[in-house]
Design an enzyme around this catalytic site. Structure first.
Site, mmCIF file in Angstrom:
data_model
loop_
_atom_site.group_PDB
_atom_site.id
_atom_site.type_symbol
_atom_site.label_atom_id
_atom_site.label_comp_id
_atom_site.label_asym_id
_atom_site.label_seq_id
_atom_site.Cartn_x
_atom_site.Cartn_y
_atom_site.Cartn_z
ATOM 1 N N SER A 78 27.163 4.829 8.304
ATOM 2 C CA SER A 78 26.336 3.863 9.018
ATOM 3 C C SER A 78 26.426 4.086 10.520
ATOM 4 C CB SER A 78 26.779 2.429 8.684
ATOM 5 O OG SER A 78 27.933 2.082 9.426
ATOM 6 N N ARG A 131 41.270 0.646 -7.600
ATOM 7 C CA ARG A 131 40.896 1.908 -6.970
ATOM 8 C C ARG A 131 39.416 2.239 -7.137
ATOM 9 N NH1 ARG A 131 42.768 8.049 -8.658
ATOM 10 N NH2 ARG A 131 42.080 9.067 -6.722
ATOM 11 N N ILE A 135 37.388 8.193 -4.403
ATOM 12 C CA ILE A 135 36.503 8.910 -3.495
ATOM 13 C C ILE A 135 37.035 10.314 -3.229
ATOM 14 C CG2 ILE A 135 35.481 8.939 -1.185
ATOM 15 C CD1 ILE A 135 34.392 6.702 -2.945
ATOM 16 N N ASN A 165 44.177 0.606 1.076
ATOM 17 C CA ASN A 165 42.721 0.497 1.005
ATOM 18 C C ASN A 165 42.130 1.241 2.188
ATOM 19 O OD1 ASN A 165 40.010 -0.341 0.943
ATOM 20 N ND2 ASN A 165 40.490 -2.262 1.981
ATOM 21 N N GLY A 166 41.333 2.261 1.939
ATOM 22 C CA GLY A 166 40.674 2.929 3.056
ATOM 23 C C GLY A 166 40.638 4.431 2.915
ATOM 24 N N GLU A 167 40.418 5.074 4.061
ATOM 25 C CA GLU A 167 40.378 6.524 4.127
ATOM 26 C C GLU A 167 41.052 6.979 5.418
ATOM 27 O OE1 GLU A 167 39.252 8.378 1.742
ATOM 28 O OE2 GLU A 167 37.981 7.004 0.591
ATOM 29 N N CYS A 190 39.268 0.837 -1.558
ATOM 30 C CA CYS A 190 39.866 0.132 -2.681
ATOM 31 C C CYS A 190 40.101 -1.320 -2.285
ATOM 32 C CB CYS A 190 41.192 0.787 -3.072
ATOM 33 S SG CYS A 190 41.088 2.569 -3.374
#
Length: 642
Positions: free
Chosen positions: A375, A52, A55, A78-80, A2
């Protein structure tokens, strides 16, 4: 994934708090097109805005900014956090879990902070993130950033207003923003092609360093970031306590750790795939993804019309071997021309890693099919992949004792046999790399460390390129702050992990992906993978003149060596040729002498000499000029109405 932003400005009316925050948040729409929210504390003058990208838990239960169960804390995040379900289970075991409202990791973070406190929560959280946490009880604001620096966070005072956010464009949307160009940061940019943390292009605006958090209380103007995790300390501890098992045991342990990271990072409620270049790192991540999947994974790559830079066939061969559903796009000079006008806004401050062009285009391709992509980033920094790790010690061993006048004359380079140079530097784009070798031997080389510092710089005298410029304090010039490891190759790897990785590689990937609302994940940056990598003896990383030995052994289990074994290429573009051809008019306009003089930032004589020498073929200066061009393009973009 986000984006968030906010400000703290006391004596601001509730309508202005909401209006300013919403305007700032709207500038981050690309980071979060699925939902948006604003939360304000009218009494304290604190405002948070969030965008947002859904995910995990796509429902409204993941809406932000989010309040904790008790109402004490408010979080914009923001993130996971990949291990958030484990954290929920741990809370339940000690009867500290709230009545869960949904399945989002945002709610998990808030519950952990309420139960364990901030530092313990940061220490136990595995993932990529930045967040702003408002403590309504103590009226304090906390900003925090993940260990490796995958996610960005800017902050700083503008007058009596404290601004913060995922990107500079959000801060600029506040009426108090009036920051001038920081000429010292511009010097650093010309040296590195990026602006290293804690600096930004604007005076008084900073980047929060990786692995740190900052707390600000009422009336407090100064706050120093505090580390909860340090890559430098991890490197020092790892080298002091090396892994003592056999080669096969080491490969098995790396397989287990990276496999766990890949499995954990495949958790998503949306389609996901992999960015595949055909090199060791991305091929290994794709292989492990396929091993954890019951159906063909999606892979994406980009190629070039110029065959000297094209590696798409290698990626295609790996994808075919794995049975992946592969998508490929080819990049031409016209594609670059179309993208270049978007770069200043996308990167938000001057940024000159020219692989930003193909990186963004492969993100565009991936986003048409998936919402999350894994990645192979950081394999080089943690497992010894860059050519300089092999090349600099060899060059120093061969020529370090030559008298400096002989080095300056070029005889030292001439004394290196072509086959030695080819092996040491990597065969691809040898001419460009030999130019860098000449430059490092003209520098004050008294050790491998000196060669490294010279090699990672672009312009030889960046302070002389900037009118009124000076070199600010920075890690590369302050060797007292370098990680205390005895091996020069390990020092290079640690310094790359502290500078080049977060400020170039991860910045490039974050902006290129979030511009198209694509979340990227990097399993090599898993906490356990990073910490174990630093315990591996160097001979398990660099062996027989090649880097990433242990990753090669692991990849052999999935992909034939013949599909991978080739000189390290890098994600380059034919920039020298493009600047003499289809990009010449665009570049010439930005580099015009009268323009440089009127703007007053750059030395027109030096820029013009370099541009003319490049056009005439006297030298290949495209990659050096790219930094000037990216600053000029950014400067022009700043003059446009926002």
């Amino acid at each position: 994934m986000c984006g968030f932003t906010g400000f703290w400005q006391q004596d601001t009316g509730p309508e202005d708090l909401t209006r300013f925050a919403r305007t700032m948040g709207d500038r981050l729409m690309h980071r979060g097109p699925d939902d948006g929210g604003v939360w304000v504390d009218e009494t304290s003058g604190l405002a948070l805005a969030h965008r947002r990208l859904s995910i995990v838990d796509l429902s409204a239960a993941g809406h932000q900014p989010m309040q904790s169960a008790s109402g004490r804390y408010v979080l914009a995040y923001n993130g996971e956090v990949y291990n958030h379900l484990e954290l929920r289970e741990a809370l339940g075991l000690v009867n500290a879990a709230p009545a869960w409202r949904g399945q989002s990791d945002t709610e998990t973070l808030l519950a952990c902070i309420e139960a364990w406190g901030l530092e313990a929560t940061l220490g136990r959280s595995v993932g990529m993130f930045t967040f702003a946490l408002w403590d309504r009880q103590e009226t304090t604001l906390v900003l925090a950033r993940d260990r490796a620096g995958e996610k960005p966070l800017y902050y700083g005072w503008q007058g009596n207003t404290f601004l913060f956010g995922s990107e500079l464009k959000a801060l600029r949307a506040h009426p108090a923003f009036n920051a001038a160009v920081d000429r010292g940061a511009l010097v650093l940019f010309l040296r590195h092609n990026y602006i290293p943390a804690p600096y930004s292009i604007h005076q008084g605006i900073f980047k929060l360093p990786p692995g740190t958090w900052l707390e600000l209380g009422p009336g407090q103007r100064d706050a120093t970031p505090r580390a909860y995790w340090s890559l430098a300390h991890v490197a020092e501890r790892g080298m002091a306590d090396p892994f003592k098992g056999s080669d096969s045991e080491a490969v098995d342990e790396v397989a287990r750790l990276i496999g766990n990271a890949v499995a954990g990072q495949q958790a998503a409620d949306v389609p996901l795939g992999a960015l595949l270049s055909g090199g060791i790192d991305s091929s290994l991540i794709s292989s492990l993804m396929q091993a954890h999947s019951n159906q063909p994974i999606r892979t994406f790559t980009i190629g070039f019309e110029d065959k000297a830079f094209d590696e798409a066939s290698h990626a295609r061969a790996v994808a075919e071997h794995l049975g992946a559903a592969h998508t490929e796009l080819r990049l031409s000079a016209n594609d670059a021309l179309a993208l270049i006008p978007k770069l200043p806004s996308m990167y938000d401050e001057p940024f000159a890693d020219s692989s930003q062009l193909p990186t963004h285009l492969v993100m565009q391709v991936a986003r048409k099919h998936v919402k999350v992509a894994l990645s192979g980033d950081a394999g080089d920094e943690f497992f010894g992949g860059y050519n300089r790790y092999m090349f600099l010690p060899k060059v120093w061993s061969a020529l370090g004792n030559w008298p400096k006048p002989l080095r300056d004359s070029g005889l030292a380079i001439a004394g290196l046999a072509p086959e030695f140079l080819g092996k040491a530097l990597g065969a691809s784009h040898l001419g460009q790399k030999i130019g860098k070798v000449r430059r490092i031997f003209r520098g004050p080389a008294g050790s491998v460390d000196d060669l490294y510092v010279t090699l990672v710089g672009e312009w030889e005298d960046p302070a002389g390129m900037v009118v009124g410029g000076h070199m600010p304090p920075n890690l590369l010039d302050d060797r007292e702050r370098w990680p205390r490891v005895h091996d020069p190759v390990a020092r290079m790897m640690a310094l790359d992990g502290l500078t080049y990785l977060p400020d170039d590689i991860l910045t490039k990937v974050d902006r290129a992906s979030m511009a198209v609302s694509l979340e990227t994940r990097a399993p090599f940056l898993d906490r356990d993978v990073m910490e174990f990598a630093w315990r591996l003896p160097m001979h398990m990383k660099v062996r027989d003149g090649k880097g990433k030995w242990i990753l090669r052994q692991l990849l052999d289990r999935y992909v034939p060596r013949a599909l991978i074994e080739r000189p390290k290429h890098g994600f380059g573009i034919p920039l020298d040729e493009w600047l003499r051809g289809p990009l010449r008019e665009w570049a010439g306009d930005l580099l015009a002498e009268t323009r440089l003089e009127s703007e007053g930032f750059l030395n027109p004589d030096r820029v013009q000499w370099t541009w003319r020498a490049h056009l005439s073929g006297e030298g290949d200066y495209g990659y050096r000029l790219w930094s000037i061009l990216m600053f000029q393009a950014w400067l022009a973009d700043q003059s446009q109405p926002q």
